[in-house]
Write a protein that holds these residues in place. Sequence first.
Motif, PDB file in Angstrom:
ATOM      1  N   ARG A   1      -1.678   6.676  -7.246  1.00 46.02           N
ATOM      2  CA  ARG A   1      -2.313   5.477  -7.230  1.00 46.02           C
ATOM      3  C   ARG A   1      -2.076   4.593  -8.605  1.00 46.02           C
ATOM      4  O   ARG A   1      -1.666   4.828  -9.610  1.00 46.02           O
TER       5      ARG A   1
ATOM      6  N   TRP B   1       0.873  -1.134  -0.042  1.00 45.00           N
ATOM      7  CA  TRP B   1      -0.067  -0.027   0.042  1.00 45.00           C
ATOM      8  C   TRP B   1       0.841   1.301  -0.134  1.00 45.00           C
ATOM      9  O   TRP B   1       0.564   2.084  -0.763  1.00 45.00           O
TER      10      TRP B   1
ATOM     11  N   VAL C   1      -7.050  -1.547  -7.859  1.00 43.53           N
ATOM     12  CA  VAL C   1      -6.866  -2.192  -6.250  1.00 43.53           C
ATOM     13  C   VAL C   1      -7.710  -3.318  -6.275  1.00 43.53           C
ATOM     14  O   VAL C   1      -8.932  -3.291  -6.365  1.00 43.53           O
TER      15      VAL C   1
ATOM     16  N   CYS D   1       1.040   4.013  -2.864  1.00 47.60           N
ATOM     17  CA  CYS D   1       0.658   5.366  -2.413  1.00 47.60           C
ATOM     18  C   CYS D   1       1.628   6.469  -3.036  1.00 47.60           C
ATOM     19  O   CYS D   1       1.294   7.551  -3.091  1.00 47.60           O
TER      20      CYS D   1
ATOM     21  N   CYS E   1      -2.603   9.888  -0.161  1.00 44.56           N
ATOM     22  CA  CYS E   1      -1.645   9.395  -1.263  1.00 44.56           C
ATOM     23  C   CYS E   1      -1.348  10.290  -2.455  1.00 44.56           C
ATOM     24  O   CYS E   1      -2.138  10.694  -3.217  1.00 44.56           O
TER      25      CYS E   1
ATOM     26  N   THR F   1      -3.534  -3.143   5.380  1.00 45.14           N
ATOM     27  CA  THR F   1      -3.800  -1.731   4.605  1.00 45.14           C
ATOM     28  C   THR F   1      -2.892  -0.747   5.431  1.00 45.14           C
ATOM     29  O   THR F   1      -2.031  -0.988   6.326  1.00 45.14           O
TER      30      THR F   1
ATOM     31  N   TRP G   1      -8.747   4.189  -1.454  1.00 42.73           N
ATOM     32  CA  TRP G   1      -8.611   3.747  -2.532  1.00 42.73           C
ATOM     33  C   TRP G   1      -9.902   4.408  -3.483  1.00 42.73           C
ATOM     34  O   TRP G   1      -9.791   5.063  -4.494  1.00 42.73           O
TER      35      TRP G   1
ATOM     36  N   VAL H   1     -11.794  -0.797  -8.224  1.00 42.20           N
ATOM     37  CA  VAL H   1     -11.541  -1.125  -6.718  1.00 42.20           C
ATOM     38  C   VAL H   1     -12.338  -2.553  -6.573  1.00 42.20           C
ATOM     39  O   VAL H   1     -13.408  -2.495  -7.090  1.00 42.20           O
TER      40      VAL H   1
ATOM     41  N   VAL I   1     -11.091  -0.372   1.866  1.00 39.47           N
ATOM     42  CA  VAL I   1     -10.673  -0.050   0.588  1.00 39.47           C
ATOM     43  C   VAL I   1     -11.065   1.638   0.395  1.00 39.47           C
ATOM     44  O   VAL I   1     -11.204   1.953  -0.718  1.00 39.47           O
TER      45      VAL I   1
END
Length: 263
Positions: free
Chosen positions: A164, A135, A168, A139, A161, A154, A196, A232, A193
Amino acid sequence: MRVFLFVLLLLARPALAAEGCHADVTCQLGDRSYHVLTPDGWDGVTPLPVLMHFHGWQRQGTLIVKHQRISGATRRRGVLLVAPNGERKTWDFWRPGSKDVAFGAAVLEDVRKRYPVIEDQIFVSGYSWGSNMAWRFVCERGEGIAALLAISGTLDQDETCATRPGEVRQVYGLNDQVLDFPYGPGGDTTWPVKLWRDAMGCGAGEARGPWRQVEFLTLERTVWEACAHGRVSLDIHPGGHFITHGWIARQLDELLGLPPSYP
């Protein structure tokens, strides 16, 4: 002419095999190291997708290149497995600016010098502490990373972030006793999540129902595809803290457009 072309191909192959840097034998990068494992039947020339996997706490890449739920998946799917070694068998992911992020980026650059890489098929993965590190990596260095494949770990969902990945994919056990499942307000099970979903500008998620790779473990998938950027997905299961059977294999099948298979 054919003999001449064959010699050229041999000369063009990465020097890695000659150096003995493969599987158990580390690839040195300054005072750090990493492991690589080529897929079964690779001809030494054809460009490869890459999965860079960060190991769990107190592990090393030697385990990753032997782990059937990781290397077993990459070997059968034509994917180059890359496994960096953390200093003191751990990772620094707590705050932005981690030297391990720079190390991970340097590992990928070194891999590019040794192997022909498909640039739009670079995936970053990790389990437990390594998932947290994965992650952190995307990020800060997520540009050009096709997907994050995160297992049981996570960052805080209020992190900011700078970058990306393209996509994800997260899996988590509701009964995780090591890194507790990060429920959201009111017991929200989509919280793992949230960072994201926000970063990618996603709308409502869609429950895709149960699926399984092995008979004894059922996962429930939620997918967010109505996003300004990327996609995602979250798989949850009733189990604990482990590398989910066949999960990496299924994600690679889907990402590479292969028929779903196990193992």
